[in-house]
Design an enzyme around this catalytic site. Structure first.
Site, PDB file in Angstrom:
ATOM      1  CD  GLU A  93      -2.546   1.266   2.672  1.00  0.00           C
ATOM      2  OE1 GLU A  93      -3.632   2.304   2.600  1.00  0.00           O
ATOM      3  OE2 GLU A  93      -2.199   0.568   3.591  1.00  0.00           O
ATOM      4  CG  ASP A 140      -8.819   0.245   3.689  1.00  0.00           C
ATOM      5  OD1 ASP A 140      -8.875  -0.522   4.516  1.00  0.00           O
ATOM      6  OD2 ASP A 140      -7.847   0.850   3.108  1.00  0.00           O
TER       7      ASP A 140
END
Length: 340
Positions: free
Chosen positions: A200, A278
């Site tokens: 990420e 998320d």
């Protein structure tokens, strides 16, 4: 409403990357703060939403951990989880696999049992009421040491039947997967499925560590894998699923222009990419909003949207019979909409 919007709104969906603490909407935050006599550093819901402007992952995490402080009782965790399940029911989510962060609660004096009792009770009630199936994944906080993760795993063993998998989240940079190699090996020996956030903010090397040292069954995020052609080829060959979170990437500035989001490239290359929300309360969207964002920005076709939905089912931790049921619902919908 456009034809694509209508198609996405009705699409049967599967979510594989969602932190339950990250579904805490400001309205519920204030409600729980009042219930538990907790003073928030914000005067109103509007002020909280204004604070949701992030330039990097750590900016978000600072507010995220502050927000979860209102979660104190079994009922709080139940209300949080049921609010999420009610929301995704309206968005046609058929199956969800949610993360929770026990260390984020035990460190502030809330027991593991309190959190898991509230969460799993809501998941069970949501299956009865809405027909949504679910699995629970316990994450270790990577900014803490491996000993803390080991203690958390020790506690989790008493609740083993309610936890499908173990994951790794929180601040990525400076906390490589290798830091947790031993506890992941023990979790695997106990029969847990394994996932980890990697690629990420962290480099492709973190993805390699998640694969080679943690031996994950699924990769969370993984965007930066595309910087390494060899790694990308390996992910394609192994059909390692990536749980991509478009609005999260944009809100945390990992992607500064949604028209340049790597998801389209992932699909073109044959990577098993999936769509997820998320931390939807913080990033401005649940599953439907994430699908709509990439469909619009990347000019995706219905066939590409269908591929993402199928990938979500195939990448889930459901057994084969459960996957057959989910896929049948999806294929029926696609057939009704003229999508092969």
């Amino acid at each position: 409403m456009t034809e694509m919007q209508r198609f996405i709104e009705g699409l049967p969906k599967t979510e594989l990357h969602m932190h339950i603490e990250g579904s805490l909407e400001p309205e519920l935050m204030f409600e729980l703060a009042k219930r538990n006599d907790i003073k928030l550093p914000y005067a109103s819901v509007e002020e909280v939403r204004k604070a949701y402007q992030f330039t990097e992952l750590q900016d978000f995490l600072d507010i995220y951990y502050q927000g979860m402080g209102v979660l104190q009782t079994v009922q709080d965790f139940y209300d949080l989880t049921m609010a999420y399940m009610t929301k995704i029911h309206a968005q046609k989510v058929q199956h969800t696999e949610i993360f929770f962060d026990p260390q984020g609660h035990t460190e502030r004096g809330v027991s593991f049992e309190t959190a898991i009792d509230g969460i799993t009770r809501a998941l069970k009630d949501a299956e009865t009421e809405y027909g949504i199936t679910s699995k629970l994944i316990m994450c270790f906080l990577r900014h803490l040491d491996e000993l803390s993760a080991e203690r958390t795993l020790d506690t989790a063993l008493s609740f083993k039947t309610r936890i499908a998998g173990v994951g790794l989240d929180s601040s990525e940079l400076g906390h490589p997967p290798s830091k947790f190699q031993n506890v992941f090996a023990r979790a695997k020996s106990e029969g847990f499925l394994l996932v980890a956030h990697a690629g990420e903010e962290g480099p492709p090397e973190y993805v390699k560590e998640a694969l080679d040292l943690l031996h994950v069954d699924r990769l969370d995020h993984g965007n930066r894998s595309l910087e390494d052609d060899g790694l990308t080829a390996r992910l394609i060959k192994e059909q390692m699923a990536l749980t991509v979170c478009p609005l999260s990437n944009y809100k945390l500035a990992g992607v500064t222009d949604m028209t340049k989001h790597p998801l389209k490239k992932m699909l073109d290359l044959g990577l098993k990419a999936t769509i997820n929300s998320d931390d939807p309360a913080y990033f401005g969207g649940y599953m439907t909003e994430n699908y709509l964002a990439v469909a619009d920005a990347l000019d995706l076709t219905k066939e590409e949207i269908a591929t993402l939905a199928r990938n979500g089912i195939e990448a889930s931790f459901c057994d084969e019979d459960e996957k057959i049921v989910l896929m049948a619902k999806l294929n029926s919908y696609l057939q009704m909409n003229g999508v092969a």
